[in-house]
Structures are given as structure tokens and as C-alpha cells.
Design a protein around this motif. Structure first.
Motif, PDB file in Angstrom:
ATOM      1  N   ARG A  20       0.851  -1.204   0.000  1.00  0.00           N
ATOM      2  CA  ARG A  20       0.000   0.000   0.000  1.00  0.00           C
ATOM      3  C   ARG A  20       0.884   1.251   0.000  1.00  0.00           C
ATOM      4  O   ARG A  20       1.893   1.318   0.706  1.00  0.00           O
ATOM      5  CB  ARG A  20      -0.927  -0.002   1.208  1.00  0.00           C
ATOM      6  N   ILE A  21       0.490   2.223  -0.813  1.00  0.00           N
ATOM      7  CA  ILE A  21       1.289   3.447  -1.006  1.00  0.00           C
ATOM      8  C   ILE A  21       0.963   4.449   0.103  1.00  0.00           C
ATOM      9  O   ILE A  21      -0.218   4.775   0.308  1.00  0.00           O
ATOM     10  CB  ILE A  21       0.962   4.048  -2.396  1.00  0.00           C
ATOM     11  N   PRO A  22       1.982   4.950   0.839  1.00  0.00           N
ATOM     12  CA  PRO A  22       1.691   5.926   1.896  1.00  0.00           C
ATOM     13  C   PRO A  22       1.259   7.267   1.298  1.00  0.00           C
ATOM     14  O   PRO A  22       1.856   7.718   0.312  1.00  0.00           O
ATOM     15  CB  PRO A  22       3.029   6.074   2.635  1.00  0.00           C
ATOM     16  N   PHE A  46      -3.914   2.518  -1.093  1.00  0.00           N
ATOM     17  CA  PHE A  46      -3.314   3.668  -0.410  1.00  0.00           C
ATOM     18  C   PHE A  46      -3.491   3.548   1.102  1.00  0.00           C
ATOM     19  O   PHE A  46      -4.502   3.020   1.576  1.00  0.00           O
ATOM     20  CB  PHE A  46      -3.974   4.979  -0.876  1.00  0.00           C
ATOM     21  N   LYS A  47      -2.507   4.091   1.835  1.00  0.00           N
ATOM     22  CA  LYS A  47      -2.596   4.071   3.304  1.00  0.00           C
ATOM     23  C   LYS A  47      -2.349   5.479   3.835  1.00  0.00           C
ATOM     24  O   LYS A  47      -1.327   6.092   3.498  1.00  0.00           O
ATOM     25  CB  LYS A  47      -1.545   3.108   3.855  1.00  0.00           C
ATOM     26  N   LEU A  48      -3.287   5.984   4.630  1.00  0.00           N
ATOM     27  CA  LEU A  48      -3.121   7.330   5.198  1.00  0.00           C
ATOM     28  C   LEU A  48      -1.936   7.323   6.158  1.00  0.00           C
ATOM     29  O   LEU A  48      -1.897   6.552   7.114  1.00  0.00           O
ATOM     30  CB  LEU A  48      -4.406   7.740   5.936  1.00  0.00           C
ATOM     31  N   GLU A  89       8.212  19.160   5.520  1.00  0.00           N
ATOM     32  CA  GLU A  89       8.685  18.107   4.606  1.00  0.00           C
ATOM     33  C   GLU A  89       7.827  16.852   4.836  1.00  0.00           C
ATOM     34  O   GLU A  89       7.600  16.457   5.978  1.00  0.00           O
ATOM     35  CB  GLU A  89      10.166  17.817   4.933  1.00  0.00           C
ATOM     36  N   LEU A  90       7.317  16.254   3.755  1.00  0.00           N
ATOM     37  CA  LEU A  90       6.465  15.070   3.910  1.00  0.00           C
ATOM     38  C   LEU A  90       7.225  13.806   3.530  1.00  0.00           C
ATOM     39  O   LEU A  90       8.073  13.840   2.632  1.00  0.00           O
ATOM     40  CB  LEU A  90       5.212  15.210   3.036  1.00  0.00           C
ATOM     41  N   LYS A  91       6.857  12.699   4.185  1.00  0.00           N
ATOM     42  CA  LYS A  91       7.483  11.415   3.832  1.00  0.00           C
ATOM     43  C   LYS A  91       6.761  10.789   2.630  1.00  0.00           C
ATOM     44  O   LYS A  91       7.337  10.015   1.885  1.00  0.00           O
ATOM     45  CB  LYS A  91       7.427  10.463   5.029  1.00  0.00           C
ATOM     46  N   SER A  92       5.486  11.127   2.450  1.00  0.00           N
ATOM     47  CA  SER A  92       4.695  10.532   1.376  1.00  0.00           C
ATOM     48  C   SER A  92       4.924  11.301   0.081  1.00  0.00           C
ATOM     49  O   SER A  92       4.930  12.534   0.083  1.00  0.00           O
ATOM     50  CB  SER A  92       3.202  10.623   1.686  1.00  0.00           C
ATOM     51  N   ARG A  93       5.057  10.563  -1.044  1.00  0.00           N
ATOM     52  CA  ARG A  93       5.172  11.262  -2.328  1.00  0.00           C
ATOM     53  C   ARG A  93       3.784  11.624  -2.861  1.00  0.00           C
ATOM     54  O   ARG A  93       3.603  12.649  -3.510  1.00  0.00           O
ATOM     55  CB  ARG A  93       5.923  10.377  -3.329  1.00  0.00           C
TER      56      ARG A  93
END
Ligand code: NAP
Length: 368
Positions: A20-22, A46-48, A89-93
Motif C-alpha cells: 500500500r502506497i503511503p 493507499f494508506k493514510l 517536509e512530507l514522507k509521502s510522495r
């Protein structure tokens, strides 16, 4: 009939990602943001992972910062997430945006320039010359503009947008008719639910026992311009608008969810109009999300609803989990050529659900 009305489709069901994509949600505490959180709960692809809002909410757990207004319980995993401030800054793209339009323009650009894929609900970038304004059943090929946008930004990041909540209902309802006969002119009057204005948008004292014949933020202008881009072509790296003209009049009415609209259409090929054929074209309409069997794709994006008094917001807005547009009362128009009624769930198909479907399309096309 279906195949003559459709674009060249992918032959097979899209593959699920191996993990699952963050994802992050910007504006997660708002009306659209809460829908994102609700619809992402248990999403197969997808994962929140991160939630972002204003300085008012930053630092608090989401469960405390969000004044949850949906009629399902807030997911536990989401409640525990710390709200991050915008700009961090976010970790998710992959970043979904339900930000207030006062801040969305700059913030979305900023994240895209940092390499994020921003899938936005806000109006700010919808009409940009290299930003797709997507309804994947109609214009999945418009994602071709992403390459040009990435070049402009000088990296892997980009923005795609979904339309204004009423425009999703209008554009889907007219798409099969545009393909059958061509459309010359559209007159649309909307009756829009209060959730469309966000939780603090309309005071109860102003809307109960009332109808307000005005919606700010350029609502009529959006309805008069966005469908032309969506139903237009993407050719030689450029969007070419569909040639029809639109006149829109908007009203805020005291329903909670579901934008209802009455539509009259003037057609280019008016001599051959056959109401039964139009009705069939509406009910048989399918697009790329159905062929790819994307997780949020409704089985049918359009449902023709029988009954002289349908569709109605309370009875029809949740059809196919709120992802289908309901159409009814199709009949000849004595002034133009055809008239009908359409209904769209404004915070699902008209906002968060639309954006999630767009992201699923991007994943299926290898763009994430
Ligand atoms: P909303 O309920 O007012 O929520 C706005 C969100 O933006 C909140 O999370 C808020 O955070 C955040 N925000 C506001 N100012 C901010 C700032 N200075 N910095 C960072 N975050 C900020 O609005 P909404 O109805 O969800 O609409 C969101 C967007 O989606 C708008 O652009 C709207 O036009 C669009 N849209 C809405 C609908 C609909 O049916 N509602 C449909 C389609 C599109 P705080 O809670 O911390 O203030």
C-alpha cells in the motif's frame, strides 16, 4: 453502442501495487479532508500516513484537531496521527489536497516542485495549461500533460486536479450526449448542498427555511469554463476547449449533501435527436476506470433513474457509495433541444472520491 462512445481502453484490469502506497492529506481537518480520511480507511492501494492542516490544528492529534462531522466513526489509526503544519517536509510522495483555496495555490505548487504528486480538489490550478482537470471516464488521456508539467518543474513532481463539485455531475451527465450529437449550448441551474461550503461556510440561521441564489468564489464562472476543458481535446501538448457555451445559475439550498441540477441542452445535430437513444447512451456510458476496474470506480458512472420525481438528494446521492451520478427526467426542451435533471454527491464524486479515483488512474498508468 458502448464501444462507439468510448476512448481506446486498456485491455486488462489494473494491477494492485505490491505494498500500500503511503499518502498525505493536506487540509485533512476540513469538510473534504474528512471525506479523504473516511474513504482512505481500508483502501486497498493507499494508506493514510500523514495529515496536514493550519497552525490552528498543527501539533494536536487528528482526533482532537478535527471536528468530525461524518456519520461514520473516525478511524482509530487516523485519530492517532499528529497533525503537521503546512509546508513541512512530507514522507509521502502522493499528496491529496483539500486545502482552502486561499492557501492551496502556493502550497500545492511548492509540494509539486519538491517532487510530490499532488492530487487536488482546489480550484487554483484547474485551468493551468499543463495541469490535467480529470474525470477519468471522460478524459483519461489528458494525463498526457503531466510530462510537460514535470519538464517545467524540473523534476518528478506534478499536480492533477478534479473539477468543481457541480461540474463533475454536469460533465458526466452531458458526456454521452456530446459524443452522440455534439452540444452547442448548455443552460444549467444548480441547487447545491450546504456541505459544499465547508463546515463553517453557511450559517444555519441564513439557510434554514431559505434558498440563497448566490455562491461566492466564482462558482458560476467555474461551471461555465471547466466542462469545456474536460470535454475538450488534448492534442500536440495543448488543451483545446470543447466549443459549446454554458450559462449557469447557482443556488445554495438546505440539503446536507448532494448537488442537484436542471440542465437544458442545445445540440449541433438536432435533427436526429432520439430521447430513447440518449437514455440508453447515458445508462451504458463507461470509461477507463470501469475497464481498468479501479478500486473506487463505480460499476456505472451514470445511472438513469426512472420516476417523474427523481433523482432526489436524500434518495439518490449514495448510489454506488456516492461515486455515481444519477440522471432523470430526460425529455425534449421547447426552447433548446433536450432537458434533464442530474445529481452528484458533492463531497464524494464531487471531491475526495474523485481525487482518489484520479490517483488510482495515475497508479494504474505507472505515474506514481
Ligand atoms: P473547509 O472545511 O473550510 O476546510 C479547509 C481546510 O484547509 C482545513 O483543513 C483547514 O485547516 C485548512 N486550512 C485553512 N487555512 C489554512 C492555512 N492557512 N494553512 C493550512 N491549512 C489551512 O473547506 P472544504 O469545504 O473542505 O474545501 C476544501 C477545498 O476543496 C476548497 O478549495 C474547496 O473549494 C474545494 N472543494 C470543496 C468541495 C465541497 O463539497 N466541500 C467540493 C469540491 C471542492 P484547519 O482546520 O486547521 O483550519
Amino acid at each position: 453502442m458502448e464501444d462507439t462512445l468510448t476512448l481506446p481502453y486498456a485491455a486488462a484490469q489494473a494491477k494492485a501495487p505490491t505494498k500500500r502506497i503511503p499518502v498525505a492529506v493536506l487540509g485533512a481537518t476540513g469538510s473534504v479532508g474528512q471525506r479523504f480520511v473516511q474513504l482512505l480507511d481500508g483502501h486497498p492501494w493507499f494508506k493514510l500516513h500523514e495529515v496536514v492542516a493550519s497552525e490552528r490544528s498543527a501539533g494536536k492529534p487528528y482526533g482532537e484537531a478535527a471536528d468530525w462531522r461524518l456519520d461514520t466513526v473516525m478511524p482509530d489509526d487516523a485519530a492517532a496521527l499528529p497533525v503537521k503544519p503546512l509546508g513541512v517536509e512530507l514522507k509521502s510522495r502522493l499528496v491529496f489536497s483539500g486545502l482552502d483555496s486561499a492557501v492551496a495555490g502556493e502550497a500545492e505548487d511548492d509540494y509539486a516542485n519538491r517532487g510530490c504528486v499532488v492530487v487536488s480538489n482546489s480550484r487554483n490550478h484547474r485551468m493551468d495549461s499543463d495541469v490535467p482537470l480529470l474525470i477519468p471516464e471522460i478524459n483519461a488521456d489528458h494525463i498526457g500533460a503531466v510530462e510537460r508539467q514535470q519538464k517545467r518543474r524540473g523534476g518528478r513532481g506534478y499536480i492533477v486536479t478534479n473539477p468543481n463539485c457541480s461540474v463533475v455531475g454536469l460533465a458526466l451527465a452531458i458526456a454521452p450526449i456530446e459524443r452522440l450529437y455534439g452540444i452547442e449550448a448548455i443552460h444549467v441551474t444548480t441547487m447545491q448542498a450546504i456541505s459544499g461550503a465547508g463546515y463553517n461556510g453557511v450559517a444555519s440561521y441564513a439557510i434554514i427555511d431559505n434558498v440563497i441564489p448566490y455562491i461566492g468564489g466564482g462558482e458560476e464562472g467555474k461551471i461555465e469554463s471547466e466542462p469545456r476543458k474536460i470535454l475538450g481535446r488534448f492534442e500536440k501538448d495543448q488543451f483545446i476547449d470543447a466549443p459549446f457555451r454554458i450559462s449557469a445559475q447557482v443556488n445554495r439550498v438546505p440539503t446536507i449533501d448532494g448537488h442537484l441540477m436542471t440542465i437544458s441542452l442545445g445540440l449541433r445535430d438536432r435533427n436526429f435527436v432520439n430521447v430513447e437513444q440518449v437514455r440508453e447512451a447515458i445508462d451504458n456510458f463507461r470509461g477507463e476506470p470501469q475497464h481498468l476496474r479501479l478500486p473506487s470506480a463505480p460499476r456505472k458512472p451514470l445511472h438513469y433513474v426512472d420516476g417523474d420525481d427523481r433523482p432526489q438528494p436524500r434518495l439518490d446521492r449514495d448510489r454506488e457509495q456516492g461515486m455515481s451520478v444519477s440522471v432523470g427526467r430526460l425529455r425534449p426542451c421547447p426552447l433548446l433541444d433536450l432537458r434533464m435533471v442530474a445529481l452528484v454527491h458533492n463531497t464524494i464524486r464531487g471531491a475526495a472520491g474523485a481525487a482518489i479515483l484520479n490517483a488510482e488512474l495515475l497508479e494504474a498508468k505507472g505515474l506514481l
